[in-house]
Design a protein around this motif. Structure first.
Motif, PDB file in Angstrom:
ATOM      1  N   VAL A  83      64.094  32.531  44.783  1.00 37.39           N
ATOM      2  CA  VAL A  83      63.543  33.791  44.273  1.00 37.39           C
ATOM      3  C   VAL A  83      62.862  34.533  45.416  1.00 37.39           C
ATOM      4  N   SER A  84      62.956  35.848  45.373  1.00 39.79           N
ATOM      5  CA  SER A  84      62.308  36.685  46.383  1.00 39.79           C
ATOM      6  C   SER A  84      60.833  36.844  46.041  1.00 39.79           C
ATOM      7  N   LYS A  85      60.067  37.379  46.987  1.00 34.46           N
ATOM      8  CA  LYS A  85      58.640  37.628  46.731  1.00 34.46           C
ATOM      9  C   LYS A  85      58.464  38.548  45.533  1.00 34.46           C
ATOM     10  N   SER A  86      59.238  39.629  45.498  1.00 34.58           N
ATOM     11  CA  SER A  86      59.060  40.589  44.402  1.00 34.58           C
ATOM     12  C   SER A  86      59.468  39.981  43.064  1.00 34.58           C
ATOM     13  N   GLU A  87      60.557  39.215  43.039  1.00 33.11           N
ATOM     14  CA  GLU A  87      60.980  38.581  41.791  1.00 33.11           C
ATOM     15  C   GLU A  87      59.942  37.559  41.323  1.00 33.11           C
ATOM     16  N   PHE A  88      59.437  36.749  42.231  1.00 40.71           N
ATOM     17  CA  PHE A  88      58.425  35.763  41.868  1.00 40.71           C
ATOM     18  C   PHE A  88      57.167  36.455  41.336  1.00 40.71           C
ATOM     19  N   THR A  89      56.765  37.512  42.014  1.00 38.85           N
ATOM     20  CA  THR A  89      55.579  38.258  41.589  1.00 38.85           C
ATOM     21  C   THR A  89      55.774  38.828  40.190  1.00 38.85           C
ATOM     22  N   GLU A  90      56.920  39.452  39.951  1.00 39.63           N
ATOM     23  CA  GLU A  90      57.184  40.071  38.654  1.00 39.63           C
ATOM     24  C   GLU A  90      57.342  39.050  37.532  1.00 39.63           C
ATOM     25  N   ARG A  91      58.032  37.952  37.803  1.00 37.94           N
ATOM     26  CA  ARG A  91      58.329  36.974  36.749  1.00 37.94           C
ATOM     27  C   ARG A  91      57.194  36.011  36.465  1.00 37.94           C
ATOM     28  N   PHE A  92      56.408  35.661  37.492  1.00 37.77           N
ATOM     29  CA  PHE A  92      55.403  34.616  37.313  1.00 37.77           C
ATOM     30  C   PHE A  92      53.972  35.096  37.516  1.00 37.77           C
ATOM     31  N   VAL A  93      53.708  35.804  38.596  1.00 40.03           N
ATOM     32  CA  VAL A  93      52.328  36.162  38.935  1.00 40.03           C
ATOM     33  C   VAL A  93      51.774  37.249  38.018  1.00 40.03           C
ATOM     34  N   ILE A  94      52.496  38.345  37.859  1.00 38.30           N
ATOM     35  CA  ILE A  94      51.977  39.467  37.062  1.00 38.30           C
ATOM     36  C   ILE A  94      51.717  39.066  35.606  1.00 38.30           C
ATOM     37  N   PRO A  95      52.647  38.375  34.927  1.00 31.79           N
ATOM     38  CA  PRO A  95      52.333  37.986  33.538  1.00 31.79           C
ATOM     39  C   PRO A  95      51.080  37.111  33.421  1.00 31.79           C
ATOM     40  N   GLN A  96      50.895  36.168  34.338  1.00 31.03           N
ATOM     41  CA  GLN A  96      49.704  35.313  34.280  1.00 31.03           C
ATOM     42  C   GLN A  96      48.446  36.113  34.612  1.00 31.03           C
ATOM     43  N   THR A  97      48.561  37.054  35.522  1.00 28.03           N
ATOM     44  CA  THR A  97      47.416  37.894  35.881  1.00 28.03           C
ATOM     45  C   THR A  97      47.014  38.766  34.699  1.00 28.03           C
ATOM     46  N   ARG A  98      47.996  39.325  34.006  1.00 36.99           N
ATOM     47  CA  ARG A  98      47.696  40.129  32.810  1.00 36.99           C
ATOM     48  C   ARG A  98      47.006  39.279  31.741  1.00 36.99           C
ATOM     49  N   ARG A  99      47.522  38.078  31.531  1.00 29.80           N
ATOM     50  CA  ARG A  99      46.930  37.185  30.533  1.00 29.80           C
ATOM     51  C   ARG A  99      45.483  36.859  30.912  1.00 29.80           C
ATOM     52  N   ALA A 100      45.255  36.569  32.177  1.00 26.85           N
ATOM     53  CA  ALA A 100      43.897  36.263  32.641  1.00 26.85           C
ATOM     54  C   ALA A 100      42.987  37.469  32.483  1.00 26.85           C
ATOM     55  N   SER A 101      43.503  38.641  32.768  1.00 26.34           N
ATOM     56  CA  SER A 101      42.714  39.866  32.633  1.00 26.34           C
ATOM     57  C   SER A 101      42.281  40.079  31.185  1.00 26.34           C
TER      58      SER A 101
END
Length: 127
Positions: A83-101
């Motif tokens: 996975v690329s940086k952008s794909e990893f960020t979109e698929r894994f990091v952003i959803p978890q960050t939103r949930r944490a927020s």
């Protein structure tokens, strides 16, 4: 557990200091064999020359690069596409960050306002 991270001083293994981090689950619960190997794979990966202190670059070769490179090495081992940086960020990091927020927002509301939380009655009592 132990948190591995990479900075201008090289690889670090820490058991404290990461209490405020967000954990992103990457291994499915039914992948017991991979879960058992994870620490060993991470240790082997971390001794590579790519992660020597002098190779660190704040923009291009950093802790995020380290984490993603490890994840991609595991994916390759499994015969899966990297996975690329952008794909990893979109698929894994952003959803978890939103949930944490959202969690943090609810937590702040509960701690700054006076709330009384009442447990819901059991379903048997509702009938």
């Amino acid at each position: 557990g132990v948190v591995y991270n990479y900075d201008e001083e090289g690889i670090h293994r820490s058991q404290t200091g990461w209490e405020q981090c967000i954990s992103i689950p990457l291994v499915q619960p039914d992948m017991f064999e991979l879960i058992q190997q994870w620490d060993e794979l991470l240790e082997e990966f971390s001794v590579g020359e790519a992660w020597l202190p002098h190779r660190y670059d704040e923009q291009e070769h950093n802790c995020y690069t380290y984490a993603l490179a490890f994840i991609n090495s595991v994916r390759t081992m499994q015969g899966r596409q990297q996975v690329s940086k952008s794909e990893f960020t979109e698929r894994f990091v952003i959803p978890q960050t939103r949930r944490a927020s959202r969690y943090i927002a609810v937590h702040q509301e509960l701690t700054t306002k006076e709330f009384y939380i009442v447990p819901l009655p059991d379903q048997e009592e509702q009938c």
